[in-house]
Write a protein that holds these residues in place. Structure first.
Motif, PDB file in Angstrom:
ATOM      1  N   UNK A 374       2.652 -10.761   0.785  1.00  0.00           N
ATOM      2  CA  UNK A 374       2.172  -9.406   1.202  1.00  0.00           C
ATOM      3  C   UNK A 374       3.256  -8.646   1.400  1.00  0.00           C
ATOM      4  N   UNK A 375       3.267  -7.257   1.105  1.00  0.00           N
ATOM      5  CA  UNK A 375       4.195  -6.500   1.592  1.00  0.00           C
ATOM      6  C   UNK A 375       3.411  -5.687   2.853  1.00  0.00           C
ATOM      7  N   UNK A 376       4.017  -4.621   3.601  1.00  0.00           N
ATOM      8  CA  UNK A 376       2.901  -3.768   4.181  1.00  0.00           C
ATOM      9  C   UNK A 376       2.210  -3.310   3.243  1.00  0.00           C
ATOM     10  N   UNK A 377       0.643  -3.430   3.117  1.00  0.00           N
ATOM     11  CA  UNK A 377      -0.240  -2.989   2.043  1.00  0.00           C
ATOM     12  C   UNK A 377      -0.361  -1.594   2.278  1.00  0.00           C
ATOM     13  N   UNK A 378      -0.079  -0.755   3.367  1.00  0.00           N
ATOM     14  CA  UNK A 378      -0.238   0.512   3.228  1.00  0.00           C
ATOM     15  C   UNK A 378       0.887   1.056   2.564  1.00  0.00           C
ATOM     16  N   UNK A 379       1.797   0.424   2.155  1.00  0.00           N
ATOM     17  CA  UNK A 379       2.802   0.826   1.134  1.00  0.00           C
ATOM     18  C   UNK A 379       2.492   0.216  -0.044  1.00  0.00           C
ATOM     19  N   UNK A 380       1.304   0.000  -0.691  1.00  0.00           N
ATOM     20  CA  UNK A 380       1.390  -0.493  -2.083  1.00  0.00           C
ATOM     21  C   UNK A 380       1.574   0.840  -2.745  1.00  0.00           C
ATOM     22  N   UNK A 381       2.369   0.335  -3.909  1.00  0.00           N
ATOM     23  CA  UNK A 381       2.540   1.510  -4.963  1.00  0.00           C
ATOM     24  C   UNK A 381       3.899   2.249  -4.569  1.00  0.00           C
ATOM     25  N   UNK A 382       4.636   2.082  -3.416  1.00  0.00           N
ATOM     26  CA  UNK A 382       5.855   2.897  -3.070  1.00  0.00           C
ATOM     27  C   UNK A 382       6.855   1.590  -2.783  1.00  0.00           C
ATOM     28  N   UNK A 383       8.144   1.732  -2.978  1.00  0.00           N
ATOM     29  CA  UNK A 383       9.159   0.962  -2.704  1.00  0.00           C
ATOM     30  C   UNK A 383       9.095   0.275  -1.367  1.00  0.00           C
ATOM     31  N   UNK A 384       9.033  -1.228  -1.289  1.00  0.00           N
ATOM     32  CA  UNK A 384       9.036  -1.765  -0.066  1.00  0.00           C
ATOM     33  C   UNK A 384      10.413  -2.640   0.175  1.00  0.00           C
TER      34      UNK A 384
END
Ligand SMILES: [Fe+2]
Length: 502
Positions: A374-384
């Motif tokens: 998981x990334x920070x899922x509030x950043x789905x769709x943008x560069x993490x």
């Protein structure tokens, strides 16, 4: 509610023998189901302090069978139960509830399980079956994922199941979700909610033509777009990724033959190493004629980390299994396929696709055996830059996690926290600090259970110092069996926006 086992019966030596006299390890030890629902407030803190800027809820779905299954039991067959720990003002509360699926409701009424689990045998519909959905002949347990959308938590199942809406504060099942009656279909487990628009991107797939249908649900819960995607046959896609302009669909060479399914009543999954892995990049509101397919090395992906656009390029990171051949051990009899499927071998990989020129690249990023990423899922769709994974030990009988791994995708480094001997971890989402700051300014939360006495705790890590171990350990009032996916629901969504809308 009649259950087949008592929660106190957790002695690993007490093994059910339901399948041809072969022990089913996913029904005892740390997988033993619990038998009750709990609501508890003001949880005790065993060590450390709950940070004041940890604001929201950790929620985890997982299998917890209520009644004795029909036929062989697969871990994916257990009735979904959600465990949630709410954090606010330095305090924590806990709820666990079953998802009241159609199947569970009717089973409780009948006092028995009537549908087969995913190992079959299935009684398939006659004719072309194009109107049939998986849960018409296979038990749909809604035990796999939790996704925030339109003020509710959606519960979904591994094998494309019906969607159930849960009240995020009570976990009560409030609806068999059809999005206003417009989507009377099963949907893939890992629907993605775009944190910027509130739209829900997902798809249905199954054993009958056209094998996949793509949906966009608006932030208001209404169907916004739908298109069929013709595939060569039934596939087993599980995840998807999104960018502001595209959704990326999966077509991997790990699938079953529908004729074998019809003739035997069993789904026999095989790896076709002569075929490529394919990703279909579809514009968010596109049709199948607009999909650009990209071919890569054969393999399989259960879970992606994230994807983003940079000019004409899409970059996508995920956990890749280069050889998902299901190596059945004959001594494991009827459970052989399940046990083999759940023995994971994979690593972090990056795929890059140019939507204008069709160029493509792929690259292994690391060799640790990791999944549940998981990334920070509030950043789905943008560069993490960062993601948080579970490390999976090799050569164990069942799927367990033995460590938490944080990846830095910019410099390829990782940091590991090994769970203490005898403890079992769960998927660990990132919870952004309410104070904001750098991408990894916040916490990583997981649930952990100790094998010897089944003590269960919520562990909170400083996301910038994973290796130092949990900064707080919160005692849970009941045992948490090992389960599937977790989500972090920010407090501003749970409490503030909900209150503002009321
Ligand atoms: Fe999954």
């Amino acid at each position: 509610m009649r259950t087949y086992r008592e929660e106190a019966t957790v002695d690993p030596a007490d093994r059910p023998t339901w399948v041809d006299g072969i022990d089913n390890p996913y029904l005892h030890g740390p997988y033993t189901p619990v038998i009750s629902e709990i609501t508890a407030v003001d949880l005790q803190v065993a060590a450390g302090e709950i940070p004041a800027d940890l604001y929201g809820a950790y929620m985890r779905n997982g299998p917890n069978p209520v009644l004795e299954p029909k036929g062989a039991y697969h871990w994916f067959d257990g009735d979904g139960m959600v465990h949630a720990v709410y954090f606010r003002d330095g305090r924590a509360s806990y709820i666990r509830r079953w998802v009241r699926t159609r199947a569970l409701r009717s089973e409780i009424e009948d006092g028995r399980v009537t549908l087969s689990g995913i190992m079959g045998p299935f009684d398939l519909p006659q004719g072309d079956g194009s109107q049939a959905t998986n849960p018409d002949y296979c038990k749909d347990t809604s035990n796999t994922t939790l996704t925030w959308h339109n003020g509710r938590v959606l519960s979904n199942w591994y094998n494309a199941g019906r969607t159930y809406s849960l009240d995020p504060l009570t976990l009560d099942t409030v609806a068999d979700e059809t999005f206003g009656g417009a989507v009377d279909a099963t949907l893939n487990a890992h629907a993605k909610c775009d944190p910027r628009t509130g739209e829900l991107l997902n798809y249905d797939y199954g054993d009958f033509k056209s094998y996949l249908t793509y949906y966009v649900i608006g932030a208001d819960g209404k169907l916004k777009h739908k298109t069929r995607v013709d595939l060569a046959g039934p596939r087993l896609p599980h995840d998807t990724t999104i960018t502001p302009n595209y959704t990326i669909l999966h077509d991997f060479p790990l699938y079953h033959d529908v004729d074998v399914l019809r003739n035997t009543g069993h789904r026999v999954v095989e790896f076709h190493r002569e075929l490529p892995s394919r990703f279909g990049v579809i514009p968010r509101y596109g049709t199948q004629e607009q999909i650009k397919w990209f071919e890569f090395e054969p393999g399989y992906v259960l879970h992606m980390v994230n994807a983003w656009e940079e000019g004409d390029w899409i970059t996508m990171d995920g956990c890749f299994q280069p050889d998902p051949t299901i190596r059945r051990d004959p001594s494991e009899g009827a459970l052989g396929s399940m046990l083999a499927y759940l023995r994971y071998r994979g690593h972090l990989r990056r795929w890059r696709m140019n939507v204008r020129t069709g160029e493509k690249r792929e690259q292994q990023l690391d060799d640790l055996n990791v999944e549940f990423c998981l990334p920070d899922t509030q950043l789905y769709g943008v560069k993490t830059r960062y993601s948080y994974h579970q490390r999976i030990p090799l050569d164990v009988q069942t799927l367990v996690f033995d460590g938490l791994v944080k990846y830095d995708h910019e410099n390829g480094s990782h940091e590991v926290y090994e769970y203490p001997q005898g403890w079992y971890g769960n998927e660990a989402p990132f919870a952004k600090s309410t104070r904001g700051g750098a991408e990894d300014r916040g916490y990583v939360v997981t649930l952990a259970t100790r094998g010897k006495d089944y003590a269960s705790e919520a562990w909170i890590f400083d996301a910038q110092r994973i290796g130092k171990g949990p900064i707080a350990r919160v005692t849970l009032p009941g045992r948490v069996p090992i389960g599937f996916h977790a989500a972090w629901i920010p407090g501003r969504l749970l409490w503030q926006e909900k209150a503002a809308a009321a």
